[in-house]
Design a protein around this motif. Structure first.
Motif, mmCIF file in Angstrom:
data_model
loop_
_atom_site.group_PDB
_atom_site.id
_atom_site.type_symbol
_atom_site.label_atom_id
_atom_site.label_comp_id
_atom_site.label_asym_id
_atom_site.label_seq_id
_atom_site.Cartn_x
_atom_site.Cartn_y
_atom_site.Cartn_z
ATOM 1 N N UNK A 405 -12.755 -14.705 -50.923
ATOM 2 C CA UNK A 405 -13.695 -13.962 -50.080
ATOM 3 C C UNK A 405 -13.417 -14.214 -48.604
ATOM 4 N N UNK A 406 -13.068 -15.455 -48.257
ATOM 5 C CA UNK A 406 -12.738 -15.765 -46.867
ATOM 6 C C UNK A 406 -11.472 -15.057 -46.421
ATOM 7 N N UNK A 407 -10.472 -15.021 -47.302
ATOM 8 C CA UNK A 407 -9.210 -14.366 -46.961
ATOM 9 C C UNK A 407 -9.416 -12.869 -46.792
ATOM 10 N N UNK A 408 -10.007 -12.235 -47.807
ATOM 11 C CA UNK A 408 -10.176 -10.774 -47.759
ATOM 12 C C UNK A 408 -11.114 -10.363 -46.632
ATOM 13 N N UNK A 409 -12.181 -11.161 -46.414
ATOM 14 C CA UNK A 409 -13.117 -10.843 -45.341
ATOM 15 C C UNK A 409 -12.451 -10.889 -43.982
ATOM 16 N N UNK A 410 -11.587 -11.882 -43.765
ATOM 17 C CA UNK A 410 -10.874 -11.993 -42.495
ATOM 18 C C UNK A 410 -9.941 -10.810 -42.289
ATOM 19 N N UNK A 411 -9.249 -10.433 -43.354
ATOM 20 C CA UNK A 411 -8.313 -9.306 -43.259
ATOM 21 C C UNK A 411 -9.064 -8.015 -42.947
ATOM 22 N N UNK A 412 -10.145 -7.758 -43.672
ATOM 23 C CA UNK A 412 -10.910 -6.531 -43.459
ATOM 24 C C UNK A 412 -11.554 -6.514 -42.075
ATOM 25 N N UNK A 413 -12.072 -7.666 -41.634
ATOM 26 C CA UNK A 413 -12.711 -7.739 -40.321
ATOM 27 C C UNK A 413 -11.713 -7.427 -39.211
ATOM 28 N N UNK A 414 -10.518 -7.988 -39.310
ATOM 29 C CA UNK A 414 -9.499 -7.727 -38.288
ATOM 30 C C UNK A 414 -9.005 -6.287 -38.328
ATOM 31 N N UNK A 415 -8.963 -5.702 -39.535
ATOM 32 C CA UNK A 415 -8.558 -4.291 -39.659
ATOM 33 C C UNK A 415 -9.581 -3.387 -38.991
ATOM 34 N N UNK A 416 -10.873 -3.614 -39.276
ATOM 35 C CA UNK A 416 -11.921 -2.786 -38.675
ATOM 36 C C UNK A 416 -12.037 -3.025 -37.160
ATOM 37 N N UNK A 417 -11.714 -4.238 -36.746
ATOM 38 C CA UNK A 417 -11.734 -4.522 -35.310
ATOM 39 C C UNK A 417 -10.738 -3.648 -34.549
ATOM 40 N N UNK A 418 -9.608 -3.395 -35.190
ATOM 41 C CA UNK A 418 -8.565 -2.544 -34.557
ATOM 42 C C UNK A 418 -8.902 -1.072 -34.653
ATOM 43 N N UNK A 419 -9.906 -0.746 -35.492
ATOM 44 C CA UNK A 419 -10.278 0.665 -35.665
ATOM 45 C C UNK A 419 -11.770 0.815 -35.421
ATOM 46 N N UNK A 420 -12.180 0.810 -34.141
ATOM 47 C CA UNK A 420 -13.618 0.920 -33.809
ATOM 48 C C UNK A 420 -14.236 2.181 -34.396
ATOM 49 N N UNK A 421 -15.480 2.043 -34.875
ATOM 50 C CA UNK A 421 -16.183 3.187 -35.455
ATOM 51 C C UNK A 421 -16.520 4.194 -34.359
ATOM 52 N N UNK A 422 -16.276 5.460 -34.654
ATOM 53 C CA UNK A 422 -16.550 6.517 -33.682
ATOM 54 C C UNK A 422 -17.950 7.106 -33.823
ATOM 55 N N UNK A 423 -18.542 6.974 -34.994
ATOM 56 C CA UNK A 423 -19.871 7.523 -35.226
ATOM 57 C C UNK A 423 -20.576 6.789 -36.328
#
Length: 423
Positions: A405-423
């Protein structure tokens, strides 16, 4: 310090070379200590690499699992001291929860008013998706009964503070994440035993009242102590005096119980009555701990910043002990448990996000709910497994699921950080 970390990386590199050579030669006395040097050296040295700092805690968990798998006997008992003792694990888990609680605030519960729909969606998704997916995985993989119950158990626990960290890293809706974590923790004493009774009652004996009181002792009491500390930060002088009076009264009552009062209760009341009477005892302990801790922070202001480190050390401890205790089972079903962890975790992210979007939440809020659903409280699962006397089986899922969970959460968090939500 940075030079020391770089030296640790060098040790890890040398250890890796020796490890590979030992494996090629099938030389156990060579590759086993080399594996430990590699894992521990990497965990200590990752802080020297800026891009890898976020994974250092995960590296410590991997090192803990590695050490426990290779040298299990070293982490079961030291002389006459049982490292898996019920009270030892309880105190360690309580310390972990207290450390996490110091990063919470009473204001976190105010988010219910600000975003009621998001909070409701988060709680409903968390306590429906994860237990049901866990139940489905036990049917798919046909785990032994107690290990299967452990999968359902971690799926039925509240979300952990790791979800708040991931929401922060992903720049998602942090306020919603913190509120959902607080509320799932608050309702866990009722929903977790109910879900276990319904979904795992045929696999292991589930005592609803016992599990409910265990959750209150493991989670609510230490977090309550931490929130009392938060309350005292802003309380009036009169309110502080009242809390001090409560703490002093609690200390007197606990002293009387320790001097023979509890033995009298044990001799005159049934087990269920004793369970209920133990709750105010633990709550009085929480008042004392919260008050004393607050007093310490007045003289040691950095203490709050050090508590998360203590929490992480506690998690490493019970991961090591649980892995050592369940090593033989892990050799049989460890690979399948890891696959189950990946599927369970991914399902939490997927359903948490898309059910939130279907409910009308914006993307940032949906991302927060995804973390809230996908990331479980492994400490709670470990504590409950220990309370049931089945740490080596019921606790294995938490030992495997938590690092992933720590590994996958870190990966997903960094991925979403690079792709800011537009709406």
């Amino acid at each position: 310090m940075n030079h020391f970390r770089k030296a640790c990386l060098a040790v890890a590199a040398v250890g890796l070379c020796v490890l590979l050579a030992g494996l090629a030669l099938n030389n156990h006395p060579l590759w086993q200590p080399a594996a430990i040097c590699t894992a521990v050296g990497l965990a200590m040295g990752m802080g020297a690499v800026p891009s890898a700092k976020g994974y250092q805690f995960t590296a410590w968990i991997v090192a803990a699992v590695s050490v426990a798998m290779i040298y299990p006997a070293a982490f079961l008992q030291w002389g006459n001291f049982d490292l898996r003792g019920k009270w030892v694990i309880l105190l360690v888990v309580q310390m972990v929860m207290f450390g996490m609680g110091t990063q919470m605030s009473l204001r976190d519960f105010g988010g219910v008013v600000k975003a009621p729909r998001g909070v409701l969606v988060g709680i409903v998704c968390h306590f429906s998706v994860m237990p049901l997916v866990g139940f489905g995985l036990t049917r798919l993989f046909h785990f032994p009964n107690e290990i299967a119950a452990g999968v359902i158990l971690i799926g039925s626990c509240s979300s952990g503070l790791a979800s708040n960290v991931m929401a922060y890293l992903a720049r998602a809706n942090l306020a919603l994440s913190v509120t959902v974590t607080a509320l799932t923790t608050l309702v866990a004493p009722f929903l977790t035993p109910l879900l276990m009774k319904l979904l795992a009652g045929t696999l292991v004996e589930v005592n609803f009242l016992s599990m409910m009181t265990d959750i209150i002792k493991i989670v609510i009491v230490p977090i309550g102590a931490a929130l009392l500390h938060d309350y005292l930060k802003h309380a009036s002088a009169q309110s502080r005096r009242r809390v001090l009076m409560m703490a002093a009264t609690s200390a007197v009552v606990l002293a009387l119980l320790a001097s023979g009062g509890w033995d009298w209760i044990v001799g005159n009341f049934s087990e269920n009555t004793r369970l209920m009477l133990s709750l105010p005892v633990f709550l009085m302990g929480a008042v004392i701990v919260g008050t004393v801790y607050h007093g310490l922070t007045l003289h040691l202001p950095r203490l709050d910043k050090l508590m998360p480190v203590a929490s992480m050390a506690g998690i490493v401890y019970f991961t090591t002990v649980t892995t050592a205790a369940g090593r033989d089972y892990l050799l049989q079903v460890g690979a399948l448990l890891f696959v189950a962890a990946v599927i369970h975790n991914a399902a939490g992210y997927f359903f948490g996000y898309w059910l939130s979007r279907a409910s009308g939440l914006d993307k940032n809020s949906a991302r927060s709910v995804a973390f809230e659903v996908g990331l479980q409280n492994g400490g709670m699962a470990t504590g409950l497994a220990n309370g049931m006397g089945k740490l080596a089986t019921l606790g294995l899922a938490a030992a495997i699921f938590s690092p992933w969970m720590n590994i996958s959460g870190s990966i997903l968090a960094n991925y979403w950080k690079r792709k800011p939500a537009q709406s």
